[in-house]
Design a protein around this motif. Structure first.
Motif, PDB file in Angstrom:
ATOM      1  N   VAL A 108      -8.975  12.726 -17.289  1.00 32.10           N
ATOM      2  CA  VAL A 108     -10.329  11.667 -17.458  1.00 32.10           C
ATOM      3  C   VAL A 108     -11.834  12.920 -17.506  1.00 32.10           C
ATOM      4  CG1 VAL A 108     -11.592   9.790 -16.779  1.00 32.10           C
ATOM      5  CG2 VAL A 108      -9.107   9.791 -16.997  1.00 32.10           C
ATOM      6  N   GLY A 109     -11.803  13.587 -16.250  1.00 31.70           N
ATOM      7  CA  GLY A 109     -12.858  14.367 -16.004  1.00 31.70           C
ATOM      8  C   GLY A 109     -13.150  15.388 -17.171  1.00 31.70           C
ATOM      9  N   ALA A 110     -12.154  16.147 -17.578  1.00 32.35           N
ATOM     10  CA  ALA A 110     -12.222  16.835 -18.755  1.00 32.35           C
ATOM     11  C   ALA A 110     -12.903  16.089 -20.164  1.00 32.35           C
ATOM     12  CB  ALA A 110     -11.053  17.902 -18.960  1.00 32.35           C
ATOM     13  N   GLY A 111     -12.395  14.854 -20.440  1.00 29.64           N
ATOM     14  CA  GLY A 111     -12.591  14.094 -21.330  1.00 29.64           C
ATOM     15  C   GLY A 111     -14.021  13.640 -21.255  1.00 29.64           C
ATOM     16  N   LEU A 112     -14.411  13.083 -20.123  1.00 28.98           N
ATOM     17  CA  LEU A 112     -15.762  12.684 -19.925  1.00 28.98           C
ATOM     18  C   LEU A 112     -16.849  14.011 -20.044  1.00 28.98           C
ATOM     19  CD1 LEU A 112     -15.477  10.328 -16.897  1.00 28.98           C
ATOM     20  CD2 LEU A 112     -16.149   9.733 -19.388  1.00 28.98           C
ATOM     21  N   MET A 113     -16.381  15.162 -19.652  1.00 22.53           N
ATOM     22  CA  MET A 113     -17.231  16.343 -19.813  1.00 22.53           C
ATOM     23  C   MET A 113     -17.427  16.588 -21.348  1.00 22.53           C
ATOM     24  SD  MET A 113     -18.787  18.212 -18.232  1.00 22.53           S
ATOM     25  CE  MET A 113     -19.773  19.775 -18.333  1.00 22.53           C
ATOM     26  N   GLY A 114     -16.383  16.615 -22.129  1.00 23.35           N
ATOM     27  CA  GLY A 114     -16.639  16.832 -23.394  1.00 23.35           C
ATOM     28  C   GLY A 114     -17.341  15.672 -24.284  1.00 23.35           C
ATOM     29  N   LEU A 115     -17.264  14.548 -23.783  1.00 30.10           N
ATOM     30  CA  LEU A 115     -18.158  13.391 -24.493  1.00 30.10           C
ATOM     31  C   LEU A 115     -19.576  13.736 -24.028  1.00 30.10           C
ATOM     32  CD1 LEU A 115     -16.096  10.041 -23.859  1.00 30.10           C
ATOM     33  CD2 LEU A 115     -16.600  11.340 -25.967  1.00 30.10           C
TER      34      LEU A 115
END
Length: 90
Positions: free
Chosen positions: A34-41
């Motif tokens: 989730v942290g990596a996905g939010l960082m990508g967003l």
């Protein structure tokens, strides 16, 4: 532009971590995914940090916040007790 500043790299990392969570369950990799996905967003929408160190700090904070949110969401409710009705040896 460096590779870690690309949004698709973070989204790919999130997909890999989410796949690891499916293979090795226990909510260990899900917070990082989730942290990596939010960082990508964040990067996709134009919020870009300068330097790898700052990006990793933001990733760590996002992962921690998502882990704490999941812990609060998936916990046992107050007064709820886990009851085992079957034994693994039966």
């Amino acid at each position: 532009m460096m590779l870690w500043a690309e949004w698709w790299v973070w989204m790919s990392g999130a997909l890999i971590l989410a796949t690891l969570e499916v293979l090795i369950p226990g909510y260990i990799f899900l917070g990082f995914a989730v942290g990596a996905g939010l960082m990508g967003l964040l990067i996709l929408f134009g919020i870009n940090a300068t330097g790898l160190a700052l990006m990793l700090v933001i990733f760590a904070l996002l992962s921690l916040l998502s882990y704490l949110a999941m812990r609060r969401f998936f916990r046992l409710r107050k007064g709820q007790v886990k009851v085992w009705e079957t034994d693994i040896n039966d």
